[in-house]
Design a protein around this motif. Structure first.
Motif, mmCIF file in Angstrom:
data_model
loop_
_atom_site.group_PDB
_atom_site.id
_atom_site.type_symbol
_atom_site.label_atom_id
_atom_site.label_comp_id
_atom_site.label_asym_id
_atom_site.label_seq_id
_atom_site.Cartn_x
_atom_site.Cartn_y
_atom_site.Cartn_z
ATOM 1 N N LEU A 1 53.446 -10.447 1.431
ATOM 2 C CA LEU A 1 51.778 -10.781 1.195
ATOM 3 C C LEU A 1 51.934 -12.174 0.424
ATOM 4 O O LEU A 1 52.704 -12.107 -0.678
ATOM 5 C CB LEU A 1 51.240 -9.717 0.456
ATOM 6 N N GLU A 2 51.053 -12.973 0.778
ATOM 7 C CA GLU A 2 50.987 -14.081 -0.065
ATOM 8 C C GLU A 2 49.592 -14.479 -0.373
ATOM 9 O O GLU A 2 48.513 -14.457 0.493
ATOM 10 C CB GLU A 2 51.395 -15.347 0.987
ATOM 11 N N ASN A 3 49.044 -14.239 -1.627
ATOM 12 C CA ASN A 3 47.919 -14.480 -2.269
ATOM 13 C C ASN A 3 46.864 -13.796 -1.453
ATOM 14 O O ASN A 3 45.806 -14.378 -1.031
ATOM 15 C CB ASN A 3 47.514 -15.970 -2.291
ATOM 16 N N VAL A 4 47.095 -12.431 -1.050
ATOM 17 C CA VAL A 4 45.883 -11.750 -0.190
ATOM 18 C C VAL A 4 44.805 -11.353 -0.912
ATOM 19 O O VAL A 4 44.845 -10.527 -2.101
ATOM 20 C CB VAL A 4 46.703 -10.641 0.439
ATOM 21 N N ARG A 5 43.665 -11.696 -0.604
ATOM 22 C CA ARG A 5 42.341 -11.231 -1.007
ATOM 23 C C ARG A 5 41.679 -10.480 -0.068
ATOM 24 O O ARG A 5 41.357 -11.069 1.362
ATOM 25 C CB ARG A 5 41.503 -12.398 -1.324
ATOM 26 N N VAL B 1 35.377 -7.905 -2.581
ATOM 27 C CA VAL B 1 36.728 -8.341 -2.811
ATOM 28 C C VAL B 1 37.614 -7.227 -3.768
ATOM 29 O O VAL B 1 36.901 -7.153 -4.958
ATOM 30 C CB VAL B 1 37.008 -9.697 -3.346
ATOM 31 N N ILE B 2 38.138 -6.454 -3.401
ATOM 32 C CA ILE B 2 38.997 -5.502 -4.251
ATOM 33 C C ILE B 2 40.480 -5.988 -4.576
ATOM 34 O O ILE B 2 40.804 -5.901 -5.751
ATOM 35 C CB ILE B 2 39.213 -4.087 -3.342
ATOM 36 N N LEU B 3 41.048 -6.687 -3.662
ATOM 37 C CA LEU B 3 42.630 -7.239 -4.089
ATOM 38 C C LEU B 3 42.052 -8.799 -4.344
ATOM 39 O O LEU B 3 41.729 -9.373 -3.188
ATOM 40 C CB LEU B 3 43.310 -7.056 -2.918
ATOM 41 N N ASP B 4 42.722 -9.219 -5.221
ATOM 42 C CA ASP B 4 42.155 -10.550 -5.617
ATOM 43 C C ASP B 4 43.591 -11.494 -6.156
ATOM 44 O O ASP B 4 44.079 -11.577 -6.996
ATOM 45 C CB ASP B 4 41.361 -10.609 -6.868
ATOM 46 N N GLY B 5 44.389 -11.755 -4.810
ATOM 47 C CA GLY B 5 45.482 -12.698 -4.981
ATOM 48 C C GLY B 5 46.721 -12.036 -5.199
ATOM 49 O O GLY B 5 47.651 -12.263 -6.058
ATOM 50 N N ARG C 1 46.003 2.639 -12.703
ATOM 51 C CA ARG C 1 44.948 3.429 -12.885
ATOM 52 C C ARG C 1 44.000 3.570 -11.690
ATOM 53 O O ARG C 1 44.169 2.940 -10.501
ATOM 54 C CB ARG C 1 44.001 3.137 -13.971
ATOM 55 N N ASN C 2 43.044 4.597 -11.552
ATOM 56 C CA ASN C 2 42.320 4.873 -10.267
ATOM 57 C C ASN C 2 41.471 3.896 -10.457
ATOM 58 O O ASN C 2 40.817 3.121 -11.330
ATOM 59 C CB ASN C 2 41.398 6.264 -10.771
ATOM 60 N N GLY C 3 41.179 3.416 -8.887
ATOM 61 C CA GLY C 3 40.217 2.333 -8.886
ATOM 62 C C GLY C 3 40.497 0.951 -8.706
ATOM 63 O O GLY C 3 39.696 -0.116 -8.587
ATOM 64 N N VAL C 4 42.006 0.804 -8.915
ATOM 65 C CA VAL C 4 42.516 -0.696 -9.141
ATOM 66 C C VAL C 4 42.909 -1.396 -7.896
ATOM 67 O O VAL C 4 43.161 -2.551 -7.815
ATOM 68 C CB VAL C 4 43.764 -0.542 -10.054
ATOM 69 N N GLY C 5 43.076 -0.472 -6.864
ATOM 70 C CA GLY C 5 43.205 -1.253 -5.510
ATOM 71 C C GLY C 5 44.439 -0.696 -4.758
ATOM 72 O O GLY C 5 45.053 -1.460 -3.820
ATOM 73 N N LYS C 6 45.189 0.401 -5.263
ATOM 74 C CA LYS C 6 46.239 0.632 -4.701
ATOM 75 C C LYS C 6 46.321 1.346 -3.203
ATOM 76 O O LYS C 6 46.963 0.859 -2.279
ATOM 77 C CB LYS C 6 47.027 1.970 -5.450
ATOM 78 N N THR C 7 45.149 2.128 -2.909
ATOM 79 C CA THR C 7 45.057 2.629 -1.509
ATOM 80 C C THR C 7 44.470 1.321 -0.682
ATOM 81 O O THR C 7 44.949 1.160 0.474
ATOM 82 C CB THR C 7 43.952 3.622 -1.489
ATOM 83 N N THR C 8 43.669 0.457 -1.342
ATOM 84 C CA THR C 8 43.135 -0.640 -0.648
ATOM 85 C C THR C 8 44.193 -1.581 0.000
ATOM 86 O O THR C 8 44.346 -2.034 1.149
ATOM 87 C CB THR C 8 42.185 -1.377 -1.505
ATOM 88 N N LEU D 1 47.394 -0.560 0.665
ATOM 89 C CA LEU D 1 47.867 0.327 1.861
ATOM 90 C C LEU D 1 46.897 0.061 2.976
ATOM 91 O O LEU D 1 47.453 -0.207 4.186
ATOM 92 C CB LEU D 1 48.163 1.555 1.531
ATOM 93 N N VAL D 2 45.790 0.233 3.209
ATOM 94 C CA VAL D 2 44.922 0.298 4.371
ATOM 95 C C VAL D 2 44.823 -1.358 4.646
ATOM 96 O O VAL D 2 44.506 -1.592 5.782
ATOM 97 C CB VAL D 2 43.364 0.775 4.056
ATOM 98 N N THR D 3 44.878 -2.591 3.975
ATOM 99 C CA THR D 3 44.826 -3.762 4.209
ATOM 100 C C THR D 3 46.291 -3.909 4.972
ATOM 101 O O THR D 3 46.256 -4.771 6.117
ATOM 102 C CB THR D 3 44.926 -4.661 2.808
ATOM 103 N N LEU D 4 47.362 -3.475 4.623
ATOM 104 C CA LEU D 4 48.556 -3.646 5.521
ATOM 105 C C LEU D 4 48.287 -3.078 6.844
ATOM 106 O O LEU D 4 48.923 -3.667 7.630
ATOM 107 C CB LEU D 4 49.756 -3.028 4.771
ATOM 108 N N MET D 5 47.659 -1.969 6.891
ATOM 109 C CA MET D 5 47.122 -1.440 8.061
ATOM 110 C C MET D 5 46.032 -2.130 9.079
ATOM 111 O O MET D 5 45.780 -1.716 10.151
ATOM 112 C CB MET D 5 46.859 0.016 8.109
ATOM 113 N N GLY D 6 45.495 -3.034 8.303
ATOM 114 C CA GLY D 6 44.484 -4.030 9.153
ATOM 115 C C GLY D 6 43.181 -3.207 8.992
ATOM 116 O O GLY D 6 42.147 -3.686 9.676
ATOM 117 N N LEU D 7 42.795 -2.384 7.833
ATOM 118 C CA LEU D 7 41.588 -1.693 7.832
ATOM 119 C C LEU D 7 40.772 -2.123 6.723
ATOM 120 O O LEU D 7 39.631 -1.595 6.730
ATOM 121 C CB LEU D 7 42.005 -0.373 7.693
ATOM 122 N N THR D 8 40.862 -3.370 6.426
ATOM 123 C CA THR D 8 39.905 -4.126 5.385
ATOM 124 C C THR D 8 39.630 -5.599 5.917
ATOM 125 O O THR D 8 40.104 -5.826 6.887
ATOM 126 C CB THR D 8 40.474 -4.096 4.085
#
Length: 234
Positions: free
Chosen positions: A7-11, A18-22, A38-45, A47-54
């Motif tokens: 992943l290269e500077n993924v937003r 925007v949940i993932l910032d760089g 912690r909860n809500g920091v973007g962990k699940t986001t 994973l779903v970004t890797l699957m193309g769902l964001t």
């Protein structure tokens, strides 16, 4: 070893949010990564970004050297990304065995090998997916992903809400995946110490950014840093 994922500077996020910032990270074949925070920091986001769902707002995702930033989700799955979502997604009209066989792709993992890893599933093979306990559903969700013979397995909170004996059983399977089969794995898990014991590397997210990266053993031994970053209880 060749690069598997980068992943290269993924937003990324949902709609305009925007949940993932760089986010930048890389994995080689056989790597295992604990994704903490912690909860809500973007962990699940992530994973779903890797699957193309964001919605990808910037940056690039490379898989085996190829840019897959705009690739459809089903093509990512066919390329070797296996996802075990937090929700498990059991189909009420399918038996355990049908859950496994309907997604099967050629490779090392077949029905017999999944049943060896999860004997409970063989015992319940004629039951519908929604007739299983929470722990059995999690086993089925992992087994179903393995039947696609992925090169990288994404596990989103695999231990959430499960009895300790089931957690131990699932942890043994994940350790075997990493140590015996060499499968690459990303584990999102609130039980930080457990996740670190299963993996070789770790990153910690905060507010959609990587704030720490190290090998898992070093972070596990550094209690002060782990408590500060993840708010881990004893």
């Amino acid at each position: 070893m060749p690069e598997l994922l980068a992943l290269e500077n993924v937003r990324a996020g949902y709609g305009e949010s925007v949940i993932l910032d760089g986010i930048s990270l890389d994995m080689q074949e056989g790597d295992s990564l604990a994704l903490l925070g912690r909860n809500g920091v973007g962990k699940t986001t992530l994973l779903v970004t890797l699957m193309g769902l964001t919605e990808l707002h910037g940056g690039a995702i490379r898989w085996c050297g190829n840019d897959i930033s705009r690739m459809q989700t089903h093509r990512r799955a066919h390329a070797g990304l296996g996802w075990v979502p937090q929700e498990r997604y059991m189909f009420p009209s399918l038996t355990v065995e049908e859950h496994l066989t309907v997604v099967a792709r050629p490779g090392e993992w077949d029905l017999n090998k999944v049943y060896q890893a999860f004997p409970r599933l063989q015992e319940r093979r004629a039951n519908m997916g929604n007739q299983l306990s929470g722990g059995e559903q999690q086993m089925l969700a992992i087994g179903r992903a393995l039947m696609t013979n992925p090169r990288l397995l994404l596990l989103d909170e695999p231990m959430e809400g499960l009895a300790p004996i089931i957690v131990q059983e699932l942890a043994r399977v994940i350790r075997r995946l990493v140590s015996d089969t060499g499968m690459s794995v990303i584990v999102v898990e609130q039980h930080a110490r457990l996740a670190l014991s299963l993996t070789g590397r770790a990153i910690v997210l905060d507010r959609g950014r990587v704030v720490h990266a190290s090998d898992s053993g070093s972070l596990l031994d550094d209690r002060d840093t782990l408590d500060r970053l993840v708010a881990v209880a004893a």
